[in-house]
Design a protein around this motif. Sequence first.
Motif, PDB file in Angstrom:
ATOM      1  N   PRO A   3     -21.204  -4.753   8.583  1.00 50.68           N
ATOM      2  CA  PRO A   3     -22.514  -5.300   8.246  1.00 50.68           C
ATOM      3  C   PRO A   3     -23.010  -4.921   6.845  1.00 50.68           C
ATOM      4  O   PRO A   3     -23.838  -5.624   6.270  1.00 50.68           O
ATOM      5  N   MET A   4     -22.507  -3.853   6.281  1.00 48.13           N
ATOM      6  CA  MET A   4     -22.982  -3.392   4.983  1.00 48.13           C
ATOM      7  C   MET A   4     -21.878  -3.292   3.943  1.00 48.13           C
ATOM      8  O   MET A   4     -22.109  -2.813   2.837  1.00 48.13           O
ATOM      9  N   GLY A   5     -20.681  -3.704   4.294  1.00 50.48           N
ATOM     10  CA  GLY A   5     -19.555  -3.631   3.371  1.00 50.48           C
ATOM     11  C   GLY A   5     -18.267  -3.928   4.101  1.00 50.48           C
ATOM     12  O   GLY A   5     -18.252  -4.133   5.318  1.00 50.48           O
ATOM     13  N   THR A   6     -17.187  -3.936   3.353  1.00 51.77           N
ATOM     14  CA  THR A   6     -15.873  -4.229   3.913  1.00 51.77           C
ATOM     15  C   THR A   6     -14.941  -3.067   3.599  1.00 51.77           C
ATOM     16  O   THR A   6     -14.861  -2.624   2.454  1.00 51.77           O
ATOM     17  N   VAL A   7     -14.258  -2.560   4.614  1.00 53.45           N
ATOM     18  CA  VAL A   7     -13.267  -1.517   4.417  1.00 53.45           C
ATOM     19  C   VAL A   7     -11.948  -2.208   4.098  1.00 53.45           C
ATOM     20  O   VAL A   7     -11.500  -3.086   4.833  1.00 53.45           O
ATOM     21  N   VAL A   8     -11.349  -1.809   2.972  1.00 53.71           N
ATOM     22  CA  VAL A   8     -10.111  -2.419   2.510  1.00 53.71           C
ATOM     23  C   VAL A   8      -9.053  -1.328   2.407  1.00 53.71           C
ATOM     24  O   VAL A   8      -9.335  -0.227   1.922  1.00 53.71           O
ATOM     25  N   GLU A   9      -7.832  -1.630   2.848  1.00 56.16           N
ATOM     26  CA  GLU A   9      -6.735  -0.656   2.832  1.00 56.16           C
ATOM     27  C   GLU A   9      -5.529  -1.254   2.123  1.00 56.16           C
ATOM     28  O   GLU A   9      -5.200  -2.423   2.329  1.00 56.16           O
ATOM     29  N   ALA A  10      -4.896  -0.455   1.266  1.00 54.97           N
ATOM     30  CA  ALA A  10      -3.689  -0.875   0.557  1.00 54.97           C
ATOM     31  C   ALA A  10      -2.777   0.336   0.380  1.00 54.97           C
ATOM     32  O   ALA A  10      -3.172   1.472   0.643  1.00 54.97           O
ATOM     33  N   THR A  11      -1.561   0.076  -0.070  1.00 52.31           N
ATOM     34  CA  THR A  11      -0.635   1.187  -0.285  1.00 52.31           C
ATOM     35  C   THR A  11      -0.923   1.931  -1.580  1.00 52.31           C
ATOM     36  O   THR A  11      -0.491   3.063  -1.751  1.00 52.31           O
ATOM     37  N   ASP A  12      -1.650   1.308  -2.508  1.00 52.06           N
ATOM     38  CA  ASP A  12      -2.025   2.028  -3.731  1.00 52.06           C
ATOM     39  C   ASP A  12      -3.358   1.508  -4.265  1.00 52.06           C
ATOM     40  O   ASP A  12      -3.783   0.394  -3.954  1.00 52.06           O
ATOM     41  N   ALA A  13      -4.008   2.320  -5.062  1.00 54.44           N
ATOM     42  CA  ALA A  13      -5.341   2.011  -5.563  1.00 54.44           C
ATOM     43  C   ALA A  13      -5.353   0.801  -6.486  1.00 54.44           C
ATOM     44  O   ALA A  13      -6.335   0.051  -6.510  1.00 54.44           O
ATOM     45  N   SER A  14      -4.284   0.567  -7.228  1.00 56.97           N
ATOM     46  CA  SER A  14      -4.283  -0.565  -8.160  1.00 56.97           C
ATOM     47  C   SER A  14      -4.438  -1.894  -7.420  1.00 56.97           C
ATOM     48  O   SER A  14      -5.098  -2.815  -7.913  1.00 56.97           O
ATOM     49  N   GLU A  15      -3.867  -1.996  -6.230  1.00 60.45           N
ATOM     50  CA  GLU A  15      -4.019  -3.214  -5.431  1.00 60.45           C
ATOM     51  C   GLU A  15      -5.471  -3.355  -4.964  1.00 60.45           C
ATOM     52  O   GLU A  15      -6.014  -4.456  -4.920  1.00 60.45           O
ATOM     53  N   LEU A  16      -6.111  -2.226  -4.628  1.00 62.31           N
ATOM     54  CA  LEU A  16      -7.524  -2.266  -4.242  1.00 62.31           C
ATOM     55  C   LEU A  16      -8.394  -2.755  -5.391  1.00 62.31           C
ATOM     56  O   LEU A  16      -9.289  -3.582  -5.203  1.00 62.31           O
ATOM     57  N   PHE A  17      -8.133  -2.231  -6.591  1.00 63.55           N
ATOM     58  CA  PHE A  17      -8.934  -2.629  -7.751  1.00 63.55           C
ATOM     59  C   PHE A  17      -8.765  -4.121  -8.040  1.00 63.55           C
ATOM     60  O   PHE A  17      -9.742  -4.827  -8.335  1.00 63.55           O
TER      61      PHE A  17
END
Length: 100
Positions: A39-53
């Motif tokens: 409701p206040m954001g989305t949790v995102v998961e990846a194998t590395d931070a660059s993919e998150l960015f």
Amino acid sequence: MTAIAELSVVPVRTDGMAGEIAKAVDALEAFDVTYEVGPMGTVVEATDASELFAAAAAAHDAVDEDRVITTLKVDDTRTVDRRPAEKVAAVAEQREDDGD
């Protein structure tokens, strides 16, 4: 390992935001991430931070408004592979232990 982020993309407007937020969430599909909308954001998961960015930037760019506020909070765990559900379970377990 695992990089987990809390992503919030907010189109600044006077009426409903759901349509523009849906565009931001749809943009995540082009990346190697898993996500859970809250409701206040989305949790995102990846194998590395660059993919998150990269995914966060795409979500931000997908919103078609004159002003967009995006917040990204990243937990880049480089030594342990821990999923978001495991982090939540660890807190629940601690609460149960404290209740004894």
